[in-house]
Design a protein around this motif. Structure first.
Motif, short mmCIF file in Angstrom:
data_model
loop_
_atom_site.label_atom_id
_atom_site.label_comp_id
_atom_site.label_asym_id
_atom_site.label_seq_id
_atom_site.Cartn_x
_atom_site.Cartn_y
_atom_site.Cartn_z
N UNK A 278 -3.48 17.41 -19.58
CA UNK A 278 -3.65 16.03 -19.13
C UNK A 278 -5.07 15.53 -19.37
N UNK A 279 -6.02 16.43 -19.60
CA UNK A 279 -7.35 15.99 -20.01
C UNK A 279 -7.49 16.03 -21.53
N UNK A 280 -6.85 17.04 -22.12
CA UNK A 280 -7.03 17.30 -23.55
C UNK A 280 -6.44 16.18 -24.41
N UNK A 281 -5.19 15.80 -24.15
CA UNK A 281 -4.53 14.83 -25.03
C UNK A 281 -5.20 13.45 -25.01
N UNK A 282 -5.51 12.91 -23.80
CA UNK A 282 -6.21 11.62 -23.82
C UNK A 282 -7.55 11.71 -24.56
N UNK A 283 -8.27 12.83 -24.38
CA UNK A 283 -9.56 12.98 -25.04
C UNK A 283 -9.39 12.99 -26.56
N UNK A 284 -8.39 13.72 -27.04
CA UNK A 284 -8.16 13.78 -28.49
C UNK A 284 -7.81 12.40 -29.03
N UNK B 211 -3.47 10.37 -15.87
CA UNK B 211 -2.51 10.31 -14.76
C UNK B 211 -1.09 10.48 -15.30
N UNK B 212 -0.81 9.81 -16.44
CA UNK B 212 0.53 9.92 -17.01
C UNK B 212 0.85 11.34 -17.42
N UNK B 213 -0.10 12.01 -18.07
CA UNK B 213 0.17 13.38 -18.52
C UNK B 213 0.21 14.35 -17.34
N UNK B 214 -0.59 14.10 -16.31
CA UNK B 214 -0.63 15.05 -15.20
C UNK B 214 0.64 14.99 -14.36
N UNK B 215 1.25 13.84 -14.27
CA UNK B 215 2.40 13.53 -13.41
C UNK B 215 2.61 14.47 -12.23
N UNK B 216 3.52 15.41 -12.29
CA UNK B 216 3.84 16.18 -11.07
C UNK B 216 2.74 17.16 -10.67
N UNK B 217 1.75 17.32 -11.53
CA UNK B 217 0.75 18.35 -11.24
C UNK B 217 -0.15 18.03 -10.05
N UNK B 218 -0.05 16.80 -9.54
CA UNK B 218 -0.84 16.40 -8.36
C UNK B 218 -2.32 16.70 -8.50
N UNK B 219 -2.94 16.13 -9.52
CA UNK B 219 -4.38 16.27 -9.68
C UNK B 219 -5.02 15.17 -8.83
N UNK B 220 -6.07 15.53 -8.11
CA UNK B 220 -6.74 14.53 -7.26
C UNK B 220 -7.22 13.37 -8.13
N UNK B 221 -7.02 12.12 -7.61
CA UNK B 221 -7.34 10.95 -8.42
C UNK B 221 -8.81 10.89 -8.79
N UNK B 222 -9.67 11.38 -7.86
CA UNK B 222 -11.11 11.28 -8.14
C UNK B 222 -11.52 12.23 -9.26
N UNK C 258 -8.39 6.38 -20.54
CA UNK C 258 -8.49 7.82 -20.26
C UNK C 258 -7.92 8.11 -18.88
N UNK C 259 -8.23 7.23 -17.92
CA UNK C 259 -7.71 7.43 -16.57
C UNK C 259 -6.18 7.32 -16.56
N UNK C 260 -5.69 6.24 -17.17
CA UNK C 260 -4.24 6.00 -17.14
C UNK C 260 -3.49 7.12 -17.86
N UNK C 261 -3.96 7.48 -19.05
CA UNK C 261 -3.25 8.53 -19.81
C UNK C 261 -3.30 9.87 -19.08
#
Lengths: 148, 491
Positions: free
Chosen positions: B388-394, A106-117, A101-104
């Motif tokens: 980025x939260x939705x797809x991993x969760x699904x 991060x991968x989907x967020x890429x440029x969105x700069x979401x805080x890692x925590x 869940x963490x890795x995916x």
């Protein structure tokens, strides 16, 4: 080779493989039944005919939906999910799920700069929520730890 | 009538009402997010139903099904990006109306349209299903084979300009059903000695790989992150569009009938009905020039039609056990897990179960209306849920759903295999609906075909000697030949 020709070739080969395998099936155990091989032969027939059709007519070059970059990305996410399943076979549900869940994310967020925590909190909370829901509330099975 | 009362009494428990409401809400939220088709909500929620009693499961599933078809217009109207393929035509006038500052009016019209489509279509289905089922019990294996065959060829014939690919998809789907024990003779086929393969592939495994896995991986590969953009317009309180309804009475009835009929046909559902209904409304309007500039008629037409397709699509699923599109395939497999197998026998033996399906649907329609009216200002925020939260969760939820139903890791590896197949099919431009439909109907096809031949003493012509079967086969063959003939004559 164009996209349509290679699709046709794959269909053709698949059809031939199915037909060869089907030819080795035993006759039916029931009297009057046409036997278990007829339907596989039908699938194989359709695949062979359509595969040939596409080999003949598919000469026109078509744009691919993938670029070189997107193919690399596809391979990357495929590898991540494969690793997740492999890890789950041995380590069970909790750790691999939290990690994937963490890795995916991060991968989907890429440029969105979401805080890692934030992503870490999401991964931990969702993993525990699914575990409690499946294991405690619904009484459903989740993959278990095979190692320790 | 008695069975309706019976179904009503078993439905009217607080828990069922709550599940219907909750299902409706979840369906609506997931249906509203562009890229997640209505069926995706069912896959995510499915594991929750495994340990439920059948009436609870039906309440939840119908809520999700109806809710999922009701939320899609939000993206169409606010962003000009349809939530699902069922809301494509809503963009033309809905988004224009938003640009003119009348976003609340557009949302209100769509809300009312949804209800005007769903409720009567479910009532129509409720009346029609017993009739069709009573005709269907008279069908022998010949008719059943021909019916399932026709459903598949009709769907293949829809893959315009790529019929060969449609057939390849159908043949692969058919082949996958042949893995495992064969019907009638119980011969092991294509199992390569694996005990996991001897039972064949679980339906959920295939569906989740083909839909959820493929969608998530491709959207990552192509950086297709949907539409998490901001919208500036402020949404006000719900405004009842009484005047517009009166002006559009004819349009509403016509769109309803189009939606119901197209929903009933295999493979065509709401994705087609909304477009057909929109263009019919435009062509028969007194002021066609206003279409596309933000007129109410252009919202009523697609939104009534796509929801009317709910009732239409449920008719063949409930009365014949033959689903018409991927969402009803998922609904059907969810009901099967509950031990409910829709078809003419269900209608005959357990009519109260069938009525329960409809009553849950009708209440879902009412809940959907209430949620949309009360939540008109809150629901648009659904579009802000980050992918980025939705797809991993699904992904994780749908994997665990499959694991819970099969309890083996082999099925999870299989999902990955079917994801790869789905990605290859997308690349090769092979349409997915013929594949899914022939996968779902494959065993029905084979069992009935082999029974028919064996009952007829090996006579293959028996399919054409029985009038109903013959007509269905002629339609099936005609549906494939017609586009080819038309192509020739056009040249």
């Amino acid at each position: 080779m164009t996209k349509n020709r290679s699709t046709g070739l794959i269909a053709l080969v698949l059809g031939v493989v199915i037909a060869v395998q089907a030819a080795q099936l035993p006759p039916s155990t029931m009297a009057g039944d046409i036997g278990p091989a007829v339907f596989p032969f039908i699938s194989a027939g359709i695949l062979i005919l359509c595969g040939l059709g596409m080999l003949i007519t598919g000469g026109v070059k078509e744009a691919s939906i993938f670029t070189k970059e997107s193919l690399v990305r596809l391979a990357k996410i495929f590898a991540v999910v494969l690793l997740y399943i492999l890890a789950m076979s041995y380590l069970g549900f909790l750790i691999p799920t939290c990690a994937v869940l963490y890795v995916l994310s991060v991968m989907f967020a890429e440029e969105d700069h979401i805080a890692w925590w934030k992503i870490l909190v999401f991964a931990i909370v969702l993993t525990i929520a699914i575990y409690l829901l499946f294991h405690n509330v619904l009484n459903l099975k989740l993959p278990t730890n095979q190692l320790f | 009538m008695n069975t309706v009362l019976l179904a009503l009494t078993s439905f009217f428990q607080p828990i069922n009402l709550l599940l219907t409401f909750g299902g409706c809400l979840i369906g609506m939220v997931l249906g509203a997010i562009p890229g997640l088709a209505g069926g995706m909500a069912i896959t995510v929620i499915l594991p929750l139903t495994f340990t439920m009693k059948p009436d609870m499961a039906m309440s939840l599933l119908m809520g999700i099904y109806v809710g999922g078809d009701s939320g899609g217009y939000i993206g169409s109207i606010l962003l000009g990006i349809p939530g699902t393929a069922a809301n494509v035509a809503t963009v033309y006038d809905g988004y224009e109306m938003t640009k003119k500052g009348k976003v609340t009016k557009a949302l209100s019209i769509a809300t009312v349209s949804n209800f005007l489509g769903t409720l009567p279509s479910l009532l129509a289905a409720m009346l029609l299903c017993p009739v069709i089922a009573s005709l269907a019990v008279k069908m022998g294996p010949w008719e059943y084979f021909s019916l399932a065959f026709m459903a598949i060829t009709l769907v293949v014939s829809l893959s315009q300009g790529k019929m060969l690919k449609g057939f390849i998809g159908a043949a692969i789907g058919l082949f996958i059903t042949q893995i495992g024990y064969a019907p009638i003779s119980a011969t092991r086929r294509f199992t390569f000695g694996s005990r996991y393969l001897s039972g064949g592939f679980n339906m959920l495994t295939v569906l989740i790989g083909i839909f959820a896995g493929t969608m998530i991986m491709l959207s990552y590969a192509n950086r297709d992150k949907g539409a998490t953009m901001e919208f500036s317009q402020k949404v006000e309180k719900f405004q009842f569009p009484g005047k517009e309804i009166m002006e559009n009475a004819v349009n509403i009835v016509r769109s309803f009938l189009i939606g119901l009929f197209i929903g009933f046909l295999p493979g065509m559902g709401p994705a087609l009905s909304n477009v057909v209904s929109y263009s019919t409304a435009k062509n028969s309007s007194k002021h066609p020039e206003k279409f596309g500039t933000g007129c109410a008629d252009g919202i009523f037409a697609p939104e009534v039609a796509n929801n009317a397709s709910i009732g239409g699509a449920i008719i063949p699923m409930v009365s014949l056990g033959i689903p018409g599109d991927s969402t009803t395939v998922l609904l059907l497999s969810a009901l099967t897990i509950q031990g409910i197998s829709p078809g003419p026998l269900l209608q005959k033996m357990q009519p109260e179960v069938v009525d329960m399906i409809f009553i849950a649907g009708i209440f879902s329609a009412i809940f959907a209306l209430l949620i949309q009216i009360v939540g008109i200002r809150i629901l648009p925020n659904v579009l802000k849920i980050p992918y980025h939260f939705l797809y991993p969760a699904i992904l994780v939820l749908s994997f665990m759903g499959v694991y819970a139903s099969t309890t083996n890791m082999f099925s999870i590896y299989s999902i990955l295999g079917f994801t790869a197949l789905g990605i290859w099919m997308t690349w090769a431009d092979i349409p997915v609906t013929p594949f899914i439909l022939s996968f779902v109907l494959g065993t029905t096809l084979e069992t009935n075909f082999r029974n028919a031949i064996s009952y007829a003493g090996g006579d293959w012509t028996s399919f054409f000697r029985r009038p109903v079967s013959c007509i269905l086969l002629i339609i099936a063959i005609g549906s494939v030949l017609m586009p080819l003939i038309r192509k020739k004559t056009q040249k």
